[in-house]
Design a protein around this motif. Structure first.
Motif, short mmCIF file in Angstrom:
data_model
loop_
_atom_site.label_atom_id
_atom_site.label_comp_id
_atom_site.label_asym_id
_atom_site.label_seq_id
_atom_site.Cartn_x
_atom_site.Cartn_y
_atom_site.Cartn_z
N TYR A 244 -4.52 -4.26 -5.02
CA TYR A 244 -4.73 -2.86 -5.45
C TYR A 244 -5.05 -2.92 -6.97
CZ TYR A 244 -3.12 -2.33 -0.99
OH TYR A 244 -2.93 -2.47 0.46
N LYS A 245 -5.28 -4.34 -7.56
CA LYS A 245 -5.73 -4.56 -8.87
C LYS A 245 -4.65 -3.95 -10.17
CE LYS A 245 -10.58 -4.06 -7.96
NZ LYS A 245 -11.76 -3.39 -8.26
N GLY A 246 -3.43 -4.21 -9.66
CA GLY A 246 -2.30 -4.00 -10.35
C GLY A 246 -2.17 -4.64 -11.97
N VAL B 243 -1.47 4.12 -6.12
CA VAL B 243 -2.17 3.22 -5.32
C VAL B 243 -3.00 3.74 -4.41
CG1 VAL B 243 -1.86 1.59 -3.41
CG2 VAL B 243 -0.38 1.48 -5.38
N ASP C 234 -2.20 -9.36 -5.09
CA ASP C 234 -2.57 -8.13 -5.91
C ASP C 234 -3.62 -7.37 -5.47
OD1 ASP C 234 -2.78 -6.37 -7.87
OD2 ASP C 234 -3.79 -7.51 -9.49
N TYR D 146 0.89 -1.14 -0.21
CA TYR D 146 0.10 -0.14 0.13
C TYR D 146 0.94 1.25 0.13
CZ TYR D 146 -3.69 3.28 1.49
OH TYR D 146 -4.62 4.39 1.34
N THR E 34 2.61 3.05 -7.48
CA THR E 34 1.76 2.70 -8.53
C THR E 34 1.15 1.31 -8.26
OG1 THR E 34 3.19 2.25 -9.94
CG2 THR E 34 2.53 4.38 -10.16
N THR E 35 -0.08 0.93 -8.76
CA THR E 35 -0.70 -0.39 -8.74
C THR E 35 0.40 -1.49 -9.50
OG1 THR E 35 -1.94 0.22 -10.60
CG2 THR E 35 -3.07 0.64 -8.43
N SER F 73 2.72 -2.67 -7.01
CA SER F 73 2.27 -2.78 -5.77
C SER F 73 1.56 -4.49 -5.82
CB SER F 73 1.28 -2.02 -5.19
OG SER F 73 1.93 -0.70 -5.16
N ASP G 6 -4.44 -2.98 -14.22
CA ASP G 6 -4.01 -1.73 -14.61
C ASP G 6 -2.95 -1.92 -15.92
OD1 ASP G 6 -5.63 0.17 -13.39
OD2 ASP G 6 -4.32 -0.01 -11.52
#
Length: 410
Positions: free
Chosen positions: A129-131, A143, A127, A107, A111-112, A115, A134
């Protein structure tokens, strides 16, 4: 010790070993990943030191150790959380005890797409944060609002946009813009590092355009920002103002050479146009001399590599002469000057070709002409000549051979 053996030892201590950052991102993108960054969760530092006595601690603000894995020293960090307390990238309080989770560590990242974690034990992707989503959309997305707490992340996002050919989403552009005041205090070394990496990409212009969009170019690179709105004669520059011309040239040069010093020379070749008075526009008389002062001022603010500075100064001063020379004597003199420039003929020619869309005949075939020029030897000089007369004789012979070369080619 291989990677799985290391992971098992961490498991035995009640912890978990992950790979994070660029390696995971590139693996998901289908690109050959580079160096691995390891993160350990749920292990006390004292227990780690006891079980890995040969590990060398290199982190100051938080624990980072060098561990030999598969005959390579790898960085292994402890999962951490951060709380902003001051200015810049050092203004944080760091918490890295064994209670910090991998999700909390991810967190705090920028950037996602950076992360995402890979659990070494079983290859599971973490995952939160939905990297991956993206990456699939080719988005650079922060993020969280913590993105702006390290202002150089704004530069990094701009650089990654041109490295990966990704778009920066609007919310992230706004967070970049929010870095505007604090980024003024950042060490120039950090800014230079991102500039250098951007110039290594296939399309460096994306870096500068991203900074324009986030209102950061004026603060970070005022010499480039000054080119915006500096109109040029449309007959010679249909691409637009001096900024548009510069973006075109730096991309063209990047397509010709991997030499970052040459790419930088392409970036700065018209810096003098940024200080052209409004009443003189769209003409830029004397921009070569003005550009020298601008680049020297840049170097005072941000110490540039010697080759960058010397190569840039040479290109600024000489790039307009190349197409104008007609007299053989001046061409001979010019070839001898270009030969000594830090970028070499190959580098200088890249900028001239990008800027003028063609090369003068003597630059296109410089090998042949230089060979003739250097064939003149003092050994053949008449013995009665002394001092300056010797130099005059050498130059006259060089001009004579140059003319003969032209006649043979004709």
């Amino acid at each position: 010790m291989n990677e799985m053996e290391f992971s098992q030892k961490i498991d035995d201590l009640g912890g978990t070993l992950y790979i994070v950052g660029g390696w995971v991102r590139d693996k998901i993108r289908g690109v050959i990943p580079k160096d691995k960054d390891f993160v350990i969760c749920h292990v006390k530092e004292e227990d780690f030191k006891q079980n890995f006595p040969k590990a060398k601690k290199v982190g100051k603000s938080f624990p980072v150790y060098l561990v030999k894995i598969e005959d390579k020293e790898c960085e292994v960090a402890f999962a951490r959380k951060e709380r902003k307390t001051g200015i810049g990238y050092t203004g944080f309080i760091v918490d890295y005890d064994e209670k910090v989770t991998i999700e909390e560590d991810l967190y705090r990242r920028d950037t996602t797409m950076n992360s995402i974690a890979y659990r070494v034990r079983d290859g599971k992707i973490i995952d939160p944060y939905k990297g991956r989503e993206d990456i699939e959309k080719r988005y650079i997305k922060a993020v969280s609002h913590h993105f702006k707490e390290d202002p150089v992340r704004a530069l990094r996002a701009a650089r990654q946009a041109c490295e990966l050919n990704f778009k920066i989403n609007e919310d992230t552009v706004n967070l970049m813009r929010a870095c505007k005041e604090e980024i003024k205090s950042e060490p120039q070394e950090r800014i230079f590092n991102e500039l250098q990496r951007a110039l290594k990409t296939k399309k460096p212009s994306v870096f500068f355009r991203s900074l324009v969009k986030a209102d950061l170019l004026e603060i970070l690179f005022p010499e480039i920002y000054a080119l915006i709105g500096k109109t040029q004669p449309v007959a010679f520059h249909p691409e637009g103002d001096a900024f548009e011309h510069t973006m075109e040239i730096v991309d063209l040069v990047a397509g010709m050479t991997d030499d970052v010093a040459v790419r930088f020379a392409g970036l700065v070749h018209d810096l003098g146009k940024g200080v052209t008075p409004k009443e003189m526009l769209p003409h830029h008389y004397g921009h070569e001399e003005k550009g020298l002062a601008v680049l020297k001022a840049w170097n005072k603010r941000m110490t540039l590599p010697k080759k960058w500075l010397q190569g840039g100064l040479f290109v600024i001063k000489e790039h307009m002469r190349a197409a104008r020379l007609g007299k053989v004597g001046k061409i001979v003199d010019f070839l001898l000057i270009v030969e000594k420039n830090p970028l070499g003929f190959a580098g200088f020619n890249c900028v001239i070709l990008a800027d003028s869309k063609s090369l003068p005949y003597y630059l296109a075939d410089y090998h042949s002409y230089l060979q003739k020029i250097h064939s003149v030897s003092m050994k053949n000089c008449p013995s009665n000549l002394k001092g300056k007369a010797i130099g005059d004789w050498i130059r006259n012979e060089q001009i004579k051979l140059f003319k003969q070369n032209i006649e043979v080619e004709a």
